[in-house]
Write a protein that holds these residues in place. Structure first.
Motif, PDB file in Angstrom:
ATOM      1  N   GLU A 109       0.826  -1.205   0.000  1.00  0.00           N
ATOM      2  CA  GLU A 109       0.000   0.000   0.000  1.00  0.00           C
ATOM      3  C   GLU A 109       0.864   1.261   0.000  1.00  0.00           C
ATOM      4  OE1 GLU A 109      -3.904   1.733   2.307  1.00  0.00           O
ATOM      5  OE2 GLU A 109      -3.069  -0.190   2.905  1.00  0.00           O
ATOM      6  N   ILE A 110       2.006   1.204   0.681  1.00  0.00           N
ATOM      7  CA  ILE A 110       2.914   2.350   0.680  1.00  0.00           C
ATOM      8  C   ILE A 110       3.466   2.590  -0.727  1.00  0.00           C
ATOM      9  CG2 ILE A 110       5.213   3.093   1.464  1.00  0.00           C
ATOM     10  CD1 ILE A 110       4.487   1.872   4.188  1.00  0.00           C
ATOM     11  N   PHE A 111       3.724   1.506  -1.458  1.00  0.00           N
ATOM     12  CA  PHE A 111       4.288   1.642  -2.798  1.00  0.00           C
ATOM     13  C   PHE A 111       3.244   1.906  -3.871  1.00  0.00           C
ATOM     14  CE2 PHE A 111       7.978  -0.518  -0.894  1.00  0.00           C
ATOM     15  CZ  PHE A 111       8.933   0.416  -1.261  1.00  0.00           C
ATOM     16  N   GLY A 112       2.014   2.200  -3.473  1.00  0.00           N
ATOM     17  CA  GLY A 112       1.042   2.691  -4.438  1.00  0.00           C
ATOM     18  C   GLY A 112      -0.088   1.753  -4.779  1.00  0.00           C
ATOM     19  N   PHE A 113      -0.127   0.568  -4.213  1.00  0.00           N
ATOM     20  CA  PHE A 113      -1.244  -0.326  -4.472  1.00  0.00           C
ATOM     21  C   PHE A 113      -2.472   0.176  -3.720  1.00  0.00           C
ATOM     22  CE2 PHE A 113       2.126  -2.963  -5.846  1.00  0.00           C
ATOM     23  CZ  PHE A 113       1.607  -4.012  -6.574  1.00  0.00           C
ATOM     24  N   PRO A 114      -3.649   0.113  -4.325  1.00  0.00           N
ATOM     25  CA  PRO A 114      -4.863   0.410  -3.572  1.00  0.00           C
ATOM     26  C   PRO A 114      -5.064  -0.627  -2.462  1.00  0.00           C
ATOM     27  CG  PRO A 114      -5.305   0.444  -5.920  1.00  0.00           C
ATOM     28  CD  PRO A 114      -3.928  -0.090  -5.740  1.00  0.00           C
ATOM     29  N   TYR A 115      -5.876  -0.280  -1.493  1.00  0.00           N
ATOM     30  CA  TYR A 115      -6.032  -1.096  -0.290  1.00  0.00           C
ATOM     31  C   TYR A 115      -6.443  -2.535  -0.614  1.00  0.00           C
ATOM     32  CZ  TYR A 115      -7.999  -2.763   4.099  1.00  0.00           C
ATOM     33  OH  TYR A 115      -8.287  -3.526   5.199  1.00  0.00           O
ATOM     34  N   LEU A 116      -7.488  -2.702  -1.415  1.00  0.00           N
ATOM     35  CA  LEU A 116      -7.971  -4.044  -1.718  1.00  0.00           C
ATOM     36  C   LEU A 116      -6.991  -4.844  -2.558  1.00  0.00           C
ATOM     37  CD1 LEU A 116     -11.769  -3.395  -2.349  1.00  0.00           C
ATOM     38  CD2 LEU A 116     -10.682  -4.480  -0.380  1.00  0.00           C
ATOM     39  N   LEU A 117      -6.301  -4.191  -3.469  1.00  0.00           N
ATOM     40  CA  LEU A 117      -5.309  -4.887  -4.279  1.00  0.00           C
ATOM     41  C   LEU A 117      -4.102  -5.293  -3.430  1.00  0.00           C
ATOM     42  CD1 LEU A 117      -4.601  -5.894  -7.083  1.00  0.00           C
ATOM     43  CD2 LEU A 117      -3.546  -3.668  -7.539  1.00  0.00           C
ATOM     44  N   ALA A 118      -3.720  -4.435  -2.489  1.00  0.00           N
ATOM     45  CA  ALA A 118      -2.617  -4.779  -1.586  1.00  0.00           C
ATOM     46  C   ALA A 118      -2.978  -5.985  -0.734  1.00  0.00           C
ATOM     47  CB  ALA A 118      -2.273  -3.584  -0.695  1.00  0.00           C
ATOM     48  N   LEU A 119      -4.223  -6.051  -0.257  1.00  0.00           N
ATOM     49  CA  LEU A 119      -4.681  -7.229   0.481  1.00  0.00           C
ATOM     50  C   LEU A 119      -4.749  -8.453  -0.420  1.00  0.00           C
ATOM     51  CD1 LEU A 119      -7.564  -5.938   2.776  1.00  0.00           C
ATOM     52  CD2 LEU A 119      -5.378  -6.869   3.480  1.00  0.00           C
ATOM     53  N   GLY A 120      -5.210  -8.264  -1.638  1.00  0.00           N
ATOM     54  CA  GLY A 120      -5.344  -9.381  -2.573  1.00  0.00           C
ATOM     55  C   GLY A 120      -4.018  -9.972  -3.009  1.00  0.00           C
TER      56      GLY A 120
END
Length: 124
Positions: free
Chosen positions: A75-86
């Motif tokens: 998420e810090i590197f720019g992934f949206p929240y749901l994509l970072a979890l996924g």
């Protein structure tokens, strides 16, 4: 269009790292205690199931800390929240599952053949 989080989860990254680190120290100490209880003269250890249960709790902490660390880092590197979890959860869970399997096989190997069987320096 770029995604920039307003408040990157730096605190969650640090918390996940510290959870994994402290759980790793607990797992290390637990493994040392379990291995010291094994006697070379005993054929079967009746406390095998209880030793796996005592190892599972710190390992679960490591797994949770690693998953939190990976998801926060993505998420810090720019992934949206749901994509970072996924992405972070499957990678973290699969890696920890493979490490759990390897830890189990190494402990069974040490239990049957002894600690001298892990001496990798003698092969060179």
């Amino acid at each position: 269009m770029y995604y920039f989080p307003e408040q990157p989860p730096y605190l969650l990254l640090l918390i996940g790292f510290l959870i994994a680190l402290t759980s790793g120290f607990a797992l290390s100490g637990t493994i040392k205690v379990i291995v010291q209880k094994w006697q070379p003269s005993s054929d079967e250890n009746p406390q095998t199931n209880s030793s796996w249960r005592t190892l599972f709790v710190p390992f679960l902490g490591i797994t949770g800390g690693i998953c939190l660390f990976l998801c926060s880092g993505l998420e810090i590197f720019g992934f949206p929240y749901l994509l970072a979890l996924g992405v972070g959860l499957p990678i973290g869970l699969l890696t920890c599952l493979l490490v759990w399997y390897q830890l189990g096989s190494m402990l069974d190997f040490v239990k049957t053949r002894g600690m001298k069987s892990l001496d990798l320096d003698s092969f060179s």
